[in-house]
Design an enzyme around this catalytic site. Structure first.
Site, PDB file in Angstrom:
ATOM      1  N   SER A 148       0.789  -1.040  -0.124  1.00  0.00           N
ATOM      2  CA  SER A 148      -0.485   0.111   0.323  1.00  0.00           C
ATOM      3  C   SER A 148       0.693   0.881   0.080  1.00  0.00           C
ATOM      4  O   SER A 148       2.234   1.052   0.385  1.00  0.00           O
ATOM      5  CB  SER A 148      -0.700   0.346   1.002  1.00  0.00           C
ATOM      6  OG  SER A 148      -1.456   1.500   1.375  1.00  0.00           O
ATOM      7  N   TYR A 161      -1.560  -0.758  10.675  1.00  0.00           N
ATOM      8  CA  TYR A 161      -1.377  -1.308   9.441  1.00  0.00           C
ATOM      9  C   TYR A 161      -0.012  -0.439   8.175  1.00  0.00           C
ATOM     10  O   TYR A 161       0.651  -1.837   6.908  1.00  0.00           O
ATOM     11  CB  TYR A 161      -2.717  -0.181   8.820  1.00  0.00           C
ATOM     12  CG  TYR A 161      -3.367  -0.864   7.365  1.00  0.00           C
ATOM     13  CD1 TYR A 161      -3.669  -2.280   6.502  1.00  0.00           C
ATOM     14  CD2 TYR A 161      -2.939   0.130   5.718  1.00  0.00           C
ATOM     15  CE1 TYR A 161      -3.634  -2.306   5.339  1.00  0.00           C
ATOM     16  CE2 TYR A 161      -2.681  -0.846   4.764  1.00  0.00           C
ATOM     17  CZ  TYR A 161      -3.627  -1.263   4.205  1.00  0.00           C
ATOM     18  OH  TYR A 161      -3.526  -1.508   2.898  1.00  0.00           O
TER      19      TYR A 161
END
Length: 256
Positions: A148, A161
Site C-alpha cells: 500500500s 497497517y
C-alpha cells in the site's frame, strides 16, 4: 501475456476487489487459478462470474490467521491442479472495525497491532512458506504481494497497517534474495486509491475528490489496474524482475 496459459496460481482475497479482478485476468489469460478467501458467498460470486472458465477455477475458503488453513489451501491447489507456479498475496486486514481502531502510537492497541501483523505479515509469510516447495518442484515461480502507499506515508495512514506493509516489503526482499537461485521471484505492488466495493461504500465523495486532486492521472484506480500489474509480475514477461516494490497509484506518489 507470455507464460500464463495453463500455469497454476493462487490468489488470496479472490472473492472481491483486487483479488477477484486478478482471478478474472489470469483466467482470461488461460491460467488455472485457485481463488481463496474467508467469505464463502463472495467466493461463490467469483465462481458464478467466471462460469465460462469453471473447469480452470478452484475456490477455497481459508483464514490467514490459521496456519493449518493455509497449509490446506496449498495442498488443495496442488492436489487439484498437479502443480503451482505462482501466488498473488492480495488478502489483508482491512475491516472497517480494525482500521477504525488503528490510531496513533500514543493510543496504540496491542490487539490491533497483533491482528494486523498476524494477517498482513505472518499470514502472508506462511502462504509463501507453504508455496515454495511446490513452486520449486514446478521449476520456479513468482510471488506477488499487495502492499500500500500507506507504507511510505505513515503520518496520514493507520500506523499498525502501514507498519505491517513495510514489514511485507522486507519479507518480499528476503524471499527474492534467499530463493532466487531456485528460480523463485518475489515482488510487491503498492496501490494508491483503488475503487473497490469497500472503498466506494466507505469513502465519502469529498475524500475521493481530494485524493484525485493529488493524483497525476485524471482518475483514481480500478481493481483491473492492479490485476494487470499482478498478472504481468506473475508472467514470464517479468522474468528478470525480483525484489522490487512497484507503485501502481496513478502518480499519487512519485518515487524511485
Amino acid at each position: 501475456m507470455e507464460g500464463l496459459k495453463n500455469k497454476v496460481f493462487i490468489v488470496t482475497g479472490g472473492g472481491s476487489g483486487i483479488g477477484a479482478a486478478t482471478v478474472q485476468r489470469l483466467l482470461a489469460e488461460g491460467a488455472r487459478v485457485t481463488a481463496a478467501g474467508t467469505n464463502a458467498e463472495k467466493l461463490a460470486r467469483t465462481r458464478e462470474q467466471e462460469s465460462d472458465a469453471a473447469d480452470r477455477l478452484l475456490t477455497v475458503q481459508f483464514d490467514l490467521r490459521d496456519e493449518g488453513s493455509i497449509t490446506s489451501l496449498i495442498a488443495q491447489t496442488t492436489d487439484h491442479f498437479g502443480r503451482l507456479d505462482g501466488v498473488a498475496n492480495v488478502a489483508a486486514a482491512v475491516s472497517a472495525d480494525l482500521m477504525a481502531r488503528d490510531q496513533g502510537v500514543d493510543t496504540m492497541d496491542p490487539e490491533v497491532w497483533a491482528e494486523m501483523m498476524r494477517i498482513n505479515v505472518i499470514g502472508a509469510g506462511l502462504v509463501i512458506r507453504e508455496s515454495l516447495p511446490a513452486m520449486v518442484a514446478s521449476g520456479g515461480g513468482s510471488i506477488v504481494s499487495v502492499s500500500s502507499l500507506a507504507a511510505w506515508e505513515p503520518e496520514s495512514a493507520p500506523v499498525a497497517y502501514s507498519s505491517s506493509k513495510i514489514a511485507l516489503h522486507a519479507l518480499t526482499r528476503h524471499t527474492a534474495q534467499a530463493w532466487g537461485r531456485k528460480n523463485i521471484r518475489a515482488n510487491a505492488v503498492a496501490p494508491g486509491v483503488v475503487l473497490t466495493e469497500n472503498v466506494r461504500a466507505g469513502t465519502p465523495p469529498e475524500v475521493r475528490e481530494a485524493l484525485l486532486g493529488k493524483t497525476a492521472l485524471p482518475r483514481l484506480g480500478e481493481p483491473e489496474d492492479l490485476a494487470s500489474m499482478l498478472a504481468f509480475l506473475l508472467s514470464a514477461e517479468s522474468a528478470w524482475i525480483t525484489g522490487q516494490i512497484l507503485s501502481v497509484d496513478g502518480g499519487l506518489t512519485m518515487r524511485e
